[in-house]
Design a protein around this motif. Structure first.
Motif, mmCIF file in Angstrom:
data_model
loop_
_atom_site.group_PDB
_atom_site.id
_atom_site.type_symbol
_atom_site.label_atom_id
_atom_site.label_comp_id
_atom_site.label_asym_id
_atom_site.label_seq_id
_atom_site.Cartn_x
_atom_site.Cartn_y
_atom_site.Cartn_z
ATOM 1 N N CYS A 68 0.841 -1.204 0.000
ATOM 2 C CA CYS A 68 0.000 0.000 0.000
ATOM 3 C C CYS A 68 0.875 1.253 0.000
ATOM 4 O O CYS A 68 0.605 2.205 -0.738
ATOM 5 N N ALA A 69 1.928 1.250 0.809
ATOM 6 C CA ALA A 69 2.836 2.399 0.860
ATOM 7 C C ALA A 69 3.523 2.595 -0.490
ATOM 8 O O ALA A 69 3.725 3.734 -0.939
ATOM 9 N N ARG A 70 3.879 1.494 -1.140
ATOM 10 C CA ARG A 70 4.518 1.589 -2.456
ATOM 11 C C ARG A 70 3.579 2.225 -3.478
ATOM 12 O O ARG A 70 3.961 3.123 -4.228
ATOM 13 N N TYR A 71 2.321 1.780 -3.502
ATOM 14 C CA TYR A 71 1.348 2.362 -4.433
ATOM 15 C C TYR A 71 1.101 3.839 -4.109
ATOM 16 O O TYR A 71 0.972 4.673 -5.005
ATOM 17 N N LYS A 72 1.035 4.143 -2.825
ATOM 18 C CA LYS A 72 0.800 5.526 -2.418
ATOM 19 C C LYS A 72 1.964 6.404 -2.871
ATOM 20 O O LYS A 72 1.748 7.495 -3.405
ATOM 21 N N ALA A 73 3.186 5.923 -2.691
ATOM 22 C CA ALA A 73 4.363 6.692 -3.112
ATOM 23 C C ALA A 73 4.358 6.902 -4.618
ATOM 24 O O ALA A 73 4.671 8.004 -5.103
ATOM 25 N N MET A 74 4.010 5.859 -5.375
ATOM 26 C CA MET A 74 3.955 5.985 -6.833
ATOM 27 C C MET A 74 2.889 7.001 -7.240
ATOM 28 O O MET A 74 3.107 7.832 -8.127
ATOM 29 N N TYR A 75 1.733 6.926 -6.596
ATOM 30 C CA TYR A 75 0.638 7.844 -6.918
ATOM 31 C C TYR A 75 1.042 9.273 -6.598
ATOM 32 O O TYR A 75 0.853 10.187 -7.405
ATOM 33 N N LEU A 76 1.616 9.484 -5.406
ATOM 34 C CA LEU A 76 2.000 10.834 -4.994
ATOM 35 C C LEU A 76 3.102 11.399 -5.889
ATOM 36 O O LEU A 76 3.084 12.583 -6.221
ATOM 37 N N ALA A 77 4.048 10.556 -6.286
ATOM 38 C CA ALA A 77 5.109 11.015 -7.185
ATOM 39 C C ALA A 77 4.516 11.424 -8.530
ATOM 40 O O ALA A 77 4.884 12.471 -9.090
ATOM 41 N N GLY A 78 3.604 10.626 -9.043
ATOM 42 C CA GLY A 78 2.950 10.961 -10.306
ATOM 43 C C GLY A 78 2.129 12.229 -10.199
ATOM 44 O O GLY A 78 2.162 13.086 -11.092
ATOM 45 N N ALA A 79 1.397 12.373 -9.105
ATOM 46 C CA ALA A 79 0.583 13.577 -8.919
ATOM 47 C C ALA A 79 1.466 14.809 -8.774
ATOM 48 O O ALA A 79 1.146 15.876 -9.307
ATOM 49 N N SER A 80 2.569 14.662 -8.092
ATOM 50 C CA SER A 80 3.496 15.772 -7.928
ATOM 51 C C SER A 80 4.112 16.163 -9.263
ATOM 52 O O SER A 80 4.216 17.355 -9.586
ATOM 53 N N ASP A 81 4.508 15.163 -10.047
ATOM 54 C CA ASP A 81 5.057 15.460 -11.374
ATOM 55 C C ASP A 81 4.026 16.145 -12.242
ATOM 56 O O ASP A 81 4.336 17.094 -12.964
ATOM 57 N N TYR A 82 2.799 15.668 -12.199
ATOM 58 C CA TYR A 82 1.733 16.272 -12.994
ATOM 59 C C TYR A 82 1.525 17.731 -12.585
ATOM 60 O O TYR A 82 1.379 18.602 -13.439
ATOM 61 N N GLU A 83 1.541 17.982 -11.275
ATOM 62 C CA GLU A 83 1.334 19.333 -10.787
ATOM 63 C C GLU A 83 2.467 20.260 -11.262
ATOM 64 O O GLU A 83 2.227 21.395 -11.672
ATOM 65 N N LYS A 84 3.706 19.759 -11.224
ATOM 66 C CA LYS A 84 4.849 20.552 -11.685
ATOM 67 C C LYS A 84 4.746 20.840 -13.181
ATOM 68 O O LYS A 84 5.045 21.941 -13.640
ATOM 69 N N LEU A 85 4.344 19.832 -13.961
ATOM 70 C CA LEU A 85 4.262 20.008 -15.410
ATOM 71 C C LEU A 85 3.116 20.929 -15.816
ATOM 72 O O LEU A 85 3.178 21.583 -16.846
ATOM 73 N N SER A 86 2.067 20.965 -14.995
ATOM 74 C CA SER A 86 0.898 21.768 -15.374
ATOM 75 C C SER A 86 1.078 23.252 -15.037
ATOM 76 O O SER A 86 0.270 24.072 -15.434
ATOM 77 N N LYS A 87 2.160 23.587 -14.330
ATOM 78 C CA LYS A 87 2.390 25.000 -13.973
ATOM 79 C C LYS A 87 3.043 25.757 -15.088
ATOM 80 O O LYS A 87 3.679 25.365 -15.937
#
Length: 85
Positions: A66-85
């Motif tokens: 669960c922690a692994r999936y959460k880390a992957m999701y958060l990393a992806g969401a963070s990357d998406y947020e950075k790219l959308s700025k």
């Protein structure tokens, strides 16, 4: 603050997304049945204490996954947020 928003988003969507994806997957359902059968067979041949230890280890593995999936999701969401700025 951003981490809290990302974690809230993860919590909101993760259980629904994963349960929908896995609930319809035939291979997952087959593997789940095989795992249950293997656990029942194991429980019949080992002591109660060994079974409790097995369940404790299984729970730890589930938490790590669960922690692994959460880390992957958060990393992806963070990357998406950075790219959308």
């Amino acid at each position: 603050m951003e981490n809290q928003k990302l974690e809230a988003c993860y919590s909101e969507h993760s259980s629904t997304i994963f349960s929908e994806m896995l609930g319809e997957d035939e291979n997952y359902q087959r593997l789940k049945k095989v795992k249950i059968a293997a656990e029942e067979a194991l429980q019949n041949v080992i002591s109660k204490e060994a079974w409790k230890q097995y369940l404790a280890l299984d729970e730890i593995c589930n938490e790590l996954e669960c922690a692994r999936y959460k880390a992957m999701y958060l990393a992806g969401a963070s990357d998406y947020e950075k790219l959308s700025k």
